[in-house]
Design a protein around this motif. Sequence first.
Motif, mmCIF file in Angstrom:
data_model
loop_
_atom_site.group_PDB
_atom_site.id
_atom_site.type_symbol
_atom_site.label_atom_id
_atom_site.label_comp_id
_atom_site.label_asym_id
_atom_site.label_seq_id
_atom_site.Cartn_x
_atom_site.Cartn_y
_atom_site.Cartn_z
ATOM 1 N N THR A 52 0.851 -1.188 0.000
ATOM 2 C CA THR A 52 0.000 0.000 0.000
ATOM 3 C C THR A 52 0.887 1.239 0.000
ATOM 4 O O THR A 52 2.025 1.192 0.468
ATOM 5 N N SER A 56 -3.369 3.926 3.550
ATOM 6 C CA SER A 56 -4.356 3.491 2.558
ATOM 7 C C SER A 56 -5.163 2.283 3.032
ATOM 8 O O SER A 56 -5.718 1.545 2.226
ATOM 9 N N THR A 58 -3.734 -0.008 5.327
ATOM 10 C CA THR A 58 -2.762 -1.096 5.497
ATOM 11 C C THR A 58 -3.091 -1.989 6.688
ATOM 12 O O THR A 58 -3.170 -3.213 6.557
#
Length: 302
Positions: A52, A56, A58
């Motif tokens: 990622t 985002s 993760t």
Amino acid sequence: MELDYHPELQGLTVRRPQLKLLQDVPFPAWVADNWETVKTFQARPDDLLIATYPKSGTTWIQEIVDLINENGDVKMCKRAPVYERIPFFEFFLDPLPTGIELIDKMASPRMMKTHLPIQLVPKSFWEQDCKTILVARNAKDCLVSYFHFHRMTESMPEPGTWSEFLQKFMKGRVSWGSWYDHVKGWWEAKDKHRILFLFYEDIKENPRREILKMAKFMEKVLEQDVIEKIVHHSSFDVMKDNPMANYTTIPTGFMDQNISRFMRKGEVGDWKNHFTVSQNEDFDEHYARQMVHSSLKFRNVL
């Protein structure tokens, strides 16, 4: 609440790092200074990589992947903090164990996360034909989350003001470089390697559907009740109260969650609370120029 998970770290503080360039991509010094170790890492064929751009989703995907791997066994998924269950590949911040040290101690199949752009992922991952789950989040929400993350963690350079950070993000002068280059690079590679490319917004919209995609990609067959359990236990409200997922095991000298929670909002569209009208117009023009030649399309950007 800060837990006494790392008593050896209590009272320690981290000095904010400088950015250093690696192949024109800025990284915190603690990544750049250990690059040889990263570059020469030997992947195994059954390694699973979660990739990622920072902030985002993760940690969300790490928790889902671990729950899938453990067949929905919630107790097993509380065996250790998420950053030990699925280590951060390029993490080298003393005095915590490095990501590669943790990975080297794991039995196969190993799971790990990275924020590396596609061109800097060690070649052994592609030579071994490893699977990668890639999650991309729309640029504006990602930027807002990344700004607040910089405010609360000493592992990142000083963010400056919101407007200053916005400019740095647009120019790719932040840790792990350009969001645009990152998502476009992985998007273009998705048909050349075993990459499952997912969108944060899709997972928020229908977590069950996207969890099923991940399970299929991982070659796991799960009963319906297990899928529903995974949906529940990987929800934002459950994870933000789970010490094994919400990073409260990290002392405030590293991450000060009194400034901003690590799991802050987890929403789609929070950027509208941060961008001014003129900032939004400038960003949209810049975004259009950066993405004009890419077939990659995001929702919730405008």
